[in-house]
Design an enzyme around this catalytic site. Structure first.
Site, short mmCIF file in Angstrom:
data_model
loop_
_atom_site.label_atom_id
_atom_site.label_comp_id
_atom_site.label_asym_id
_atom_site.label_seq_id
_atom_site.Cartn_x
_atom_site.Cartn_y
_atom_site.Cartn_z
CD GLN A 206 10.89 48.63 -30.41
OE1 GLN A 206 10.37 48.27 -29.35
NE2 GLN A 206 10.21 49.33 -31.30
CG HIS A 210 15.47 50.71 -33.17
ND1 HIS A 210 15.24 49.34 -33.25
CD2 HIS A 210 14.42 51.28 -33.81
CE1 HIS A 210 14.10 49.13 -33.89
NE2 HIS A 210 13.59 50.29 -34.24
CG LEU A 387 18.18 38.69 -39.76
CD1 LEU A 387 18.00 38.39 -38.29
CD2 LEU A 387 19.22 37.76 -40.34
CE1 TYR A 388 17.17 41.59 -33.02
CE2 TYR A 388 19.29 41.35 -34.11
CZ TYR A 388 18.51 41.28 -32.97
OH TYR A 388 19.10 40.89 -31.79
CG HIS A 391 7.60 44.41 -35.77
ND1 HIS A 391 8.62 44.36 -36.70
CD2 HIS A 391 7.64 45.66 -35.24
CE1 HIS A 391 9.24 45.53 -36.73
NE2 HIS A 391 8.66 46.33 -35.86
N GLY A 529 21.22 34.81 -38.71
CA GLY A 529 21.29 35.92 -37.76
C GLY A 529 22.53 35.89 -36.88
CB SER A 533 24.24 38.46 -33.72
OG SER A 533 24.36 38.63 -32.35
C1 HEM Z 1 4.71 48.08 -30.52
C2 HEM Z 1 5.94 47.91 -30.84
C3 HEM Z 1 6.56 48.33 -32.16
C4 HEM Z 1 6.13 49.23 -33.08
C5 HEM Z 1 4.88 50.11 -33.03
C6 HEM Z 1 7.10 49.23 -34.15
C7 HEM Z 1 7.00 50.00 -35.28
C8 HEM Z 1 7.99 50.11 -36.24
C9 HEM Z 1 7.96 51.02 -37.34
C10 HEM Z 1 6.83 52.00 -37.65
C11 HEM Z 1 9.10 50.86 -38.04
C12 HEM Z 1 9.55 51.62 -39.29
C13 HEM Z 1 9.17 50.85 -40.49
C14 HEM Z 1 9.67 51.46 -41.76
O1 HEM Z 1 10.63 52.23 -41.74
O2 HEM Z 1 9.10 51.11 -42.79
C15 HEM Z 1 9.86 49.83 -37.37
C16 HEM Z 1 11.09 49.40 -37.77
C17 HEM Z 1 11.81 48.40 -37.14
N1 HEM Z 1 11.41 47.66 -36.05
FE1 HEM Z 1 9.72 47.94 -34.99
N2 HEM Z 1 8.08 48.33 -33.86
C18 HEM Z 1 7.80 47.77 -32.66
C19 HEM Z 1 8.52 46.80 -32.00
C20 HEM Z 1 9.70 46.24 -32.47
C21 HEM Z 1 10.42 45.21 -31.79
C22 HEM Z 1 10.04 44.55 -30.47
C23 HEM Z 1 11.50 44.93 -32.55
C24 HEM Z 1 12.51 43.87 -32.17
C25 HEM Z 1 13.71 43.75 -32.63
C26 HEM Z 1 11.47 45.81 -33.71
C27 HEM Z 1 12.41 45.86 -34.75
C28 HEM Z 1 12.41 46.77 -35.77
C29 HEM Z 1 13.50 46.94 -36.71
C30 HEM Z 1 14.80 46.15 -36.74
C31 HEM Z 1 13.13 47.97 -37.55
C32 HEM Z 1 13.96 48.59 -38.69
C33 HEM Z 1 14.55 49.89 -38.20
C34 HEM Z 1 15.28 50.67 -39.25
O3 HEM Z 1 15.80 50.08 -40.18
O4 HEM Z 1 15.34 51.91 -39.13
N3 HEM Z 1 10.35 46.57 -33.62
N4 HEM Z 1 9.14 49.38 -36.29
#
Ligand code: HEM
Ligand SMILES: *[C@@H]1O[C@H](CO)[C@@H](O)[C@H](O)[C@H]1NC(C)=O
Ligand SMILES: *[C@@H]1O[C@H](CO)[C@@H](O)[C@H](O)[C@H]1NC(C)=O
Ligand SMILES: *[C@@H]1O[C@H](CO)[C@@H](O)[C@H](O)[C@H]1NC(C)=O
Ligand SMILES: *[C@@H]1O[C@H](CO)[C@@H](O)[C@H](O)[C@H]1NC(C)=O
Length: 604
Positions: A206, A210, A387-388, A391, A529, A533
């Site tokens: 994550q 990010h 794909l990444y 969650h 992926g 990568s």
């Molecule tokens: C408790 C842990 C986590 C929470 C609460 C969380 C929550 C979120 C939220 C709220 C979003 C934004 C969604 C949107 O823009 O519609 C997001 C995006 C994303 N999350 Fe998570 N996430 C968590 C863990 C992870 C993990 C472990 C990964 C592993 C790779 C991950 C990968 C991503 C990716 C790639 C995005 C897209 C980001 C972007 O395009 O700006 N997340 N997540």
């Protein structure tokens, strides 16, 4: 617009009639709104490009695909030979994840380099470079090339006004995204990753991603705020110069920090007033100022932010020792390049090594590509972002030193980092198993909404069907939902909802595909992926012949820091007492060589 002349996806039986009515209707107006765009059929195979010609025609541009014919389906002679000899991805995955004794021998021979070079070139060749399309431009254009606010994409959007949302296959209406998530993605019982992946890995994933996945809220889906399009460590230094300057100490190249309980942490927002996303109830002095706006979300992200901050300042000390004449700027800039190098090293040799499960010992050595045709550039794709969304890695609760914390207690918990300190958190994250990503029904309810968002985004951006992506990345399209999931029940439900395997969407396809034996996800996640990568990692300018030399990193010492970086060193050189730090839980049957990232604390 043609007013009443506009056809909106007529049902199949009516399409013939409507098409004719439209022809009449469109006479005189240039838009042939009623005729089905032939590109809706995705007629061009093997990466041929579909171009609409005349009123109803199309052409496939098969240039340099190795195929010819109206749909790029006839192989040229050498293509036929190559396809005959080329083993399937399933075959080489099997070989790479079996015969440990063989790989232990190969690891110490030149064959390791040869295979690593092959892995890099074969994978990277699947990514167009310079980039091609984006969500606005389904054809090559200067705007798509030059405007880096767009995520790029590998396949153009589904053309507007196709008979069905996914082209010509499937139902008129896609299944409700909420329903899909509830039925197929929501976790009922925690399924541990069979390879022993831990939370240290999950938060690394994550944190690392990010820096280049920062979908823009203001400009809309399909746009990014991370204009570096790759490993630029914008999550540590900020994604723009102003933020970087706010985060910097302007002394000896270092970043600003605060000391609590004798330990170094990121500064608070009161000291460094950068924009951070926190719930309004949290006072400014408890908010940490970090490169990435959203890292306050999780103590796991703050741990990595702290480690990399300490590492940056540590490297600055090393550089200053060797270059007492250097000013702040040069120390800062050189430290940044070293940290970029360290990141790539750790990602390839610890992170991807673990993720792949390969017995081949992966190697980060840019020189492997110096004799090859390779473009040192990268553009982040919307498909890579989709794909990444891993969650499923997230557990149902977080265990810190035997104490269990709910999502409510863990998310935006601003005291946990300093209550426990980096050592204890690293140790706990490294000992807690993460969830399996693939196979379905393994996303905790607290983050299920994110998956819904992914599916909705893919519709808004008109991503092509899963099977079209399978073909694009050299895989056979699935012929049925049973073949996809490897079982009957869920497959039948999916069939009912989608109507046709060729109408299945990208993200559900990736998550619902049967996982590889003892794997964390299915074949498609790996085969789609990995190219993104590896292209992103080796496409970094520091890997180019001009940059990849000691002077870029301040001399032999800095170069050596890059070449010997590991997760373990990142942790243990920046804490007082070295904890267990790895990407898998202790004793997990991870790949042979992943011991690089863990094990006894003496091997530093
Ligand atoms: C408790 C842990 C986590 C929470 C609460 C969380 C929550 C979120 C939220 C709220 C979003 C934004 C969604 C949107 O823009 O519609 C997001 C995006 C994303 N999350 Fe998570 N996430 C968590 C863990 C992870 C993990 C472990 C990964 C592993 C790779 C991950 C990968 C991503 C990716 C790639 C995005 C897209 C980001 C972007 O395009 O700006 N997340 N997540
Ligand atoms: C090319 O594809 C189209 C649409 O899938 C199909 O109707 C046509 O028969 C194909 N043509 C050839 C020459 O294979
Ligand atoms: C693999 O081979 C390299 C180079 O021969 C060696 O340095 C390394 O220790 C080996 N790794 C493992 C884990 O066997
Ligand atoms: C990129 O495209 C978007 C959408 O058309 C536009 O708003 C933005 O100004 C463009 N960026 C640049 C730097 O031209
Ligand atoms: C945050 O974590 C600490 C432990 O470090 C815990 O005592 C506290 O209750 C948590 N905060 C919230 C709001 O749950």
């Amino acid at each position: 617009m043609g007013g009443g002349c506009r056809a909106r996806a007529p049902p199949a039986a009516l399409r013939f009639l409507v098409a004719h009515a439209m022809l009449l209707c469109a006479a005189g107006s240039a838009a042939a709104a009623g005729t089905v765009n032939p590109c809706c059929y995705y007629p061009c195979q093997h990466q041929g490009v579909c171009v609409r010609v005349g009123m109803e025609g199309y052409e496939c541009d098969c240039t340099r695909t190795g195929y010819f014919g109206a749909n790029c389906t006839s192989p040229e002679l050498w293509t036929r030979l190559r396809d005959l000899l080329k083993p399937s991805p399933a075959f080489y995955h099997f070989v790479l994840t079996h015969f440990r004794w063989l790989w232990d021998i190969i690891n110490s021979t030149f064959i390791r380099d040869t295979l690593m070079r092959l892995v890099l070139t074969v994978r990277a060749n699947l990514i167009p470079s310079p980039p091609t399309f984006n969500s606005q431009y389904g054809y090559i254009s200067w705007e798509a090339y030059a405007n880096v606010s767009y995520y790029t994409r590998i396949l153009p959007p589904v053309p507007e006004e196709c008979p069905t949302p996914m082209g010509t296959k499937g139902k008129q209406q896609l299944p409700d995204a909420q329903l899909l998530a509830q039925r197929f993605l929501l976790r009922h019982r925690f399924e541990a990753d069979p390879r022993g992946t831990n939370l240290m890995f999950a938060f690394f994933a994550q944190h690392f991603t990010h820096q280049f996945f920062k979908t823009s809220g203001k400009m809309g889906r399909g746009f990014t705020k991370a204009l570096g399009h790759g490993v630029d460590l914008g999550h540590l230094y900020g994604d723009n110069l102003q933020r970087q300057h706010q985060l910097r100490l302007f002394q000896d190249g270092k970043l600003k920090f605060q000391v609590v309980n004798g330990e170094v942490y990121p500064p608070s927002v009161t000291e460094v007033p950068v924009h951070m996303v926190y719930p309004p109830a949290i006072p400014k002095e408890k908010q940490l100022a970090m490169g990435q706006e959203v890292f306050g979300l999780l103590p796991g992200l703050c741990v990595y932010a702290t480690l990399w901050l300490r590492e940056h300042n540590r490297v600055c000390d090393v550089l200053k020792q060797e270059h007492p004449t250097w000013g702040d700027e040069q120390l800062f800039q050189t430290a940044r390049l070293i940290l970029i190098g360290e990141t790539i090293k750790i990602v390839i040799e610890d992170y991807v090594q673990h993720l792949s499960g390969y017995f081949l010992s992966l190697k980060f050595d840019p020189e492997l590509l110096f004799g090859q045709q390779f473009q040192y550039r990268n553009r982040i794709a919307v498909e890579f972002n989709q794909l990444y969304h891993w969650h499923g890695l997230m557990p149902d609760s977080f265990i810190i030193q035997g104490q269990e914390y709910s999502y409510e207690q863990f998310l935006y918990n601003t005291s946990m980092l300093m209550d426990y300190g980096v050592e204890a958190l690293v140790e706990s994250f490294s000992r807690q198993t993460a969830g399996r990503i693939g196979g379905g029904q393994n996303i905790n309810a607290n983050v299920l909404g994110v998956a819904v968002g992914v599916i909705e985004e893919s519709r808004q951006l008109r991503l092509q069907p899963f099977n079209e992506y399978r073909k694009r990345f050299g895989l056979k399209p699935y012929v049925s939902f049973q073949e996809l999931t490897g079982e009957e029940e869920k497959a039948a439900e999916l069939e009912e909802l989608y109507g046709d395997i060729d109408a299945l969407e990208f993200y559900p396809g990736l998550l619902l595909e049967k996982p590889q034996p003892d794997g964390i996800f299915g074949e498609s996640m790996v085969e789609i992926g990995a190219p993104f990568s590896l292209k992103g990692l080796l496409g970094n300018p520091i890997c180019s012949p001009e940059y990849w030399k000691p002077s870029t990193f301040g001399g032999a010492t800095g170069f050596e820091i890059v070449k010997t970086a590991s997760l373990k060193k990142l942790v243990c050189l920046n804490v007082k007492k070295c904890p267990y730090a790895a990407f898998h839980v202790p004793g997990a049957a991870a790949g042979t060589h992943s011991s690089r990232a863990g094990g006894a604390s003496t091997e530093l």
